[in-house]
Design a protein around this motif. Structure first.
Motif, short mmCIF file in Angstrom:
data_model
loop_
_atom_site.label_atom_id
_atom_site.label_comp_id
_atom_site.label_asym_id
_atom_site.label_seq_id
_atom_site.Cartn_x
_atom_site.Cartn_y
_atom_site.Cartn_z
N TYR A 2 42.70 48.54 33.56
CA TYR A 2 41.54 48.28 33.33
C TYR A 2 40.58 47.95 34.89
O TYR A 2 41.58 47.08 35.53
CB TYR A 2 41.35 46.94 32.53
N VAL A 3 39.76 48.72 34.95
CA VAL A 3 39.02 48.63 36.29
C VAL A 3 37.89 47.90 36.36
O VAL A 3 37.13 48.00 35.45
CB VAL A 3 38.77 50.02 36.98
N THR A 4 37.60 46.74 37.24
CA THR A 4 36.41 46.12 37.40
C THR A 4 35.97 45.56 38.62
O THR A 4 37.06 45.45 39.54
CB THR A 4 36.37 44.89 36.17
N HIS A 5 34.96 45.15 39.09
CA HIS A 5 34.64 44.59 40.23
C HIS A 5 34.38 42.96 40.07
O HIS A 5 34.24 42.01 40.74
CB HIS A 5 33.57 44.96 40.98
N ASP A 6 34.66 42.61 38.51
CA ASP A 6 34.06 41.31 38.10
C ASP A 6 35.39 40.50 38.02
O ASP A 6 36.30 40.82 37.26
CB ASP A 6 33.51 41.44 36.61
N GLN A 7 35.56 39.34 38.74
CA GLN A 7 36.83 38.59 38.84
C GLN A 7 37.07 37.92 37.71
O GLN A 7 38.33 37.69 37.22
CB GLN A 7 36.85 37.56 40.08
N ILE A 8 36.10 37.52 36.83
CA ILE A 8 36.01 36.79 35.51
C ILE A 8 36.81 37.83 34.46
O ILE A 8 37.93 37.49 33.90
CB ILE A 8 34.72 36.27 34.75
N GLU A 9 36.46 38.87 34.37
CA GLU A 9 37.09 40.07 33.54
C GLU A 9 38.39 40.15 33.99
O GLU A 9 39.40 40.10 33.07
CB GLU A 9 36.28 41.26 33.51
N ALA A 10 38.67 40.18 35.12
CA ALA A 10 40.23 40.49 35.81
C ALA A 10 41.00 39.15 35.50
O ALA A 10 42.11 39.21 34.93
CB ALA A 10 40.29 40.76 37.34
N MET A 11 40.64 38.22 35.50
CA MET A 11 41.40 36.90 35.50
C MET A 11 41.52 36.46 33.75
O MET A 11 42.81 36.25 33.28
CB MET A 11 40.49 35.54 35.75
N THR A 12 40.70 36.90 32.72
CA THR A 12 40.73 36.66 31.66
C THR A 12 41.51 37.59 30.71
O THR A 12 42.07 37.36 29.68
CB THR A 12 39.38 36.35 30.79
N LEU A 13 41.34 38.97 31.21
CA LEU A 13 41.84 40.05 30.52
C LEU A 13 43.30 40.46 30.65
O LEU A 13 44.25 40.90 29.94
CB LEU A 13 41.08 41.36 30.73
N SER A 14 44.02 40.24 31.99
CA SER A 14 45.01 40.88 32.52
C SER A 14 46.03 39.84 32.22
O SER A 14 46.21 38.74 32.25
CB SER A 14 44.85 40.92 34.06
N ASP A 15 47.47 40.57 31.97
CA ASP A 15 48.54 40.08 32.12
C ASP A 15 48.97 39.99 33.43
O ASP A 15 49.65 39.00 34.21
CB ASP A 15 49.72 41.05 31.46
N ARG A 16 48.63 41.14 34.26
CA ARG A 16 48.79 41.15 35.89
C ARG A 16 47.75 41.73 36.36
O ARG A 16 46.61 42.56 35.68
CB ARG A 16 49.95 41.72 36.45
N MET A 17 47.14 41.34 37.48
CA MET A 17 45.98 42.01 38.28
C MET A 17 46.56 42.26 39.56
O MET A 17 47.30 41.87 40.22
CB MET A 17 44.81 41.05 38.39
N LEU A 18 45.88 43.69 39.73
CA LEU A 18 45.96 44.31 41.09
C LEU A 18 44.62 44.09 42.23
O LEU A 18 43.70 44.54 41.70
CB LEU A 18 46.61 45.83 41.14
N VAL A 19 44.74 43.32 43.31
CA VAL A 19 43.29 43.25 43.95
C VAL A 19 43.44 44.13 45.02
O VAL A 19 44.58 44.25 45.89
CB VAL A 19 43.28 41.67 44.65
N MET A 20 42.66 44.80 45.22
CA MET A 20 42.48 46.06 46.11
C MET A 20 41.42 45.74 47.37
O MET A 20 40.23 45.19 46.91
CB MET A 20 42.21 47.46 45.60
N ASN A 21 41.63 46.20 48.37
CA ASN A 21 40.72 46.24 49.41
C ASN A 21 40.92 47.20 50.48
O ASN A 21 41.76 47.35 50.91
CB ASN A 21 40.79 44.80 50.34
N ALA A 22 39.73 48.16 50.42
CA ALA A 22 39.52 49.11 51.47
C ALA A 22 40.78 50.30 51.39
O ALA A 22 41.15 50.83 52.37
CB ALA A 22 39.78 48.67 52.85
N GLY A 23 41.00 50.30 50.15
CA GLY A 23 42.35 51.24 49.55
C GLY A 23 43.41 51.04 49.84
O GLY A 23 44.62 51.48 49.41
N ARG A 24 43.52 49.47 49.85
CA ARG A 24 45.26 49.17 49.99
C ARG A 24 45.16 47.87 49.04
O ARG A 24 44.45 47.37 48.70
CB ARG A 24 45.21 48.27 51.26
N VAL A 25 46.44 47.77 48.65
CA VAL A 25 47.00 46.73 47.75
C VAL A 25 46.94 45.30 48.60
O VAL A 25 47.89 45.25 49.37
CB VAL A 25 48.05 46.89 46.90
N GLU A 26 46.02 44.24 48.07
CA GLU A 26 46.15 43.13 48.70
C GLU A 26 47.25 41.96 47.87
O GLU A 26 47.92 41.22 48.75
CB GLU A 26 44.73 42.54 48.68
N HIS A 27 47.20 42.08 46.60
CA HIS A 27 48.17 41.21 45.74
C HIS A 27 48.12 41.86 44.53
O HIS A 27 47.09 42.24 43.82
CB HIS A 27 47.31 39.81 45.85
#
Length: 352
Positions: free
Chosen positions: A189-214
């Motif tokens: 699931y792709v989103t720019h909304d952190q609330i969606e990411a926090m509430t929906l995910s088993d795990r979340m991938l935070v990206m920045n400028a094409g790189r995996v941050e966390h």
């Protein structure tokens, strides 16, 4: 259902690299959310899984099978888009059935699958309507129903809720959670909304400028962000950052103020940034307070209230305790819980 693997996946447009090597494994039945600011490469990564974008290098595997050169129709995935992509001249039933019909499913099989999906999504009374007769939330449920009838190995969601108003987004988040709990299908699931990411995910991938941050669970990403970017991006209101130089048990801020910190990192002379989330600040007695700040703005958000101010040239956001009702312009005496301090290297942004 299926598991997915990314092996050093990269994407470039000419000499412009937009995805810089993604390595991860998504377990069978897992719900992974890819989150980040606009232009960070998250939708590009999703489109490479779908086969809508070619991979510049690396491999994507679905159930252990490399799919780099497979056509989208052969990957056994279903995608839900931001703009619904419904056929306006077809009824809800026809929109959901169309993909099955062109794949040669019998009329009975088509009806069985559409009826089942309509039951899951509470669309049974809307099957004869055209898309123009539906609300935004209903259209998005039809788009999800069209994906469900495929019974794919993987669901891909590309910012599916961004066209909906705030109340509908909350309702649709619950629908998607229930859908995943019932079907158990692997989801990205792709989103720019952190609330969606926090509430929906088993795990979340935070990206920045094409790189995996966390990459981690929502709790891990929020409680122990891997970088200052992640700490700043995840969490509302944002974390307060106080950069300075470490000395013995103190952080020497650029303004010249010396901040006593009991659990500061031990690397003396290192440029470090202290991060504190709003809920870990507290109002204190003037004699015991770490410092004082003027309340430049008070933000009331339902049950919570936040005071915005400045200290040593840096913005500070403090969540106010129940019953506190300061006025704009009032001086607030504050401290923070050192157990919840976050430390980052000021030069690299990496967590210390």
């Amino acid at each position: 259902m299926a598991d997915l693997q990314f092996r050093n996946v990269k994407k470039s447009y000419g000499t412009n690299a937009v995805v810089h090597g993604v390595d991860m494994r998504i377990a069978d039945g897992e719900f992974l959310v890819i989150v980040g600011p606009s232009g960070c490469g998250k939708s590009t990564l999703l489109r490479m899984v779908a086969g809508l974008e070619p991979i510049s290098s690396g491999e994507i595997l679905i159930d252990g099978r490399v799919v780099n050169d497979l056509e989208p129709k052969d990957r056994d995935i279903a995608m839900v888009f931001q703009n619904y992509a419904l056929y306006p001249h077809m009824s809800v039933y026809e929109n959901m059935a169309y993909g099955l019909k062109i794949r040669g499913f019998s009329k009975d099989d088509v009806k069985k699958r559409v009826d089942k999906a309509a039951g899951i999504l509470e669309l049974g009374s809307l099957l004869d309507r055209k898309p123009k007769q539906l609300s935004g939330g209903q259209r998005q449920r039809v788009a999800m129903g069209r994906a469900i009838v495929r019974e794919p190995k993987v669901f891909l969601f590309d910012e599916p809720l961004s066209n909906l108003d705030a109340k509908l987004r909350v309702e649709m988040r619950l629908e998607i959670q229930k859908l995943h709990a019932e079907l158990g299908t692997t989801c990205i699931y792709v989103t720019h909304d952190q609330i969606e990411a926090m509430t929906l995910s088993d795990r979340m991938l935070v990206m920045n400028a094409g790189r995996v941050e966390h990459l981690g669970t929502p709790e891990q990403v929020y409680s122990a962000p891997a970088t200052q970017f992640v700490a700043n991006f995840i969490g509302t209101p944002a974390m307060t950052f106080l950069p300075g130089v470490l000395s013995a048990g103190r952080l020497e801020l650029k303004s010249g103020f010396s901040l006593p910190i009991a659990n500061a990192p031990t690397t003396l002379g290192k440029h470090a940034t202290l991060g504190i989330r709003p809920e870990h600040w507290a109002l204190a007695d003037k004699k015991l307070a770490l410092f004082s700040m003027r309340a430049d703005m008070i933000e009331w958000v339902g049950a919570d209230a936040f005071a915005y101010g400045q200290f040593a040239g840096q913005g500070v956001i403090v969540r106010l305790p129940d019953g506190a009702r300061p006025r704009v312009g009032e001086m607030l005496h504050v401290e923070f819980d050192v157990k919840h301090a976050h430390w980052f290297d000021s030069d690299t942004g990496v967590r210390l």
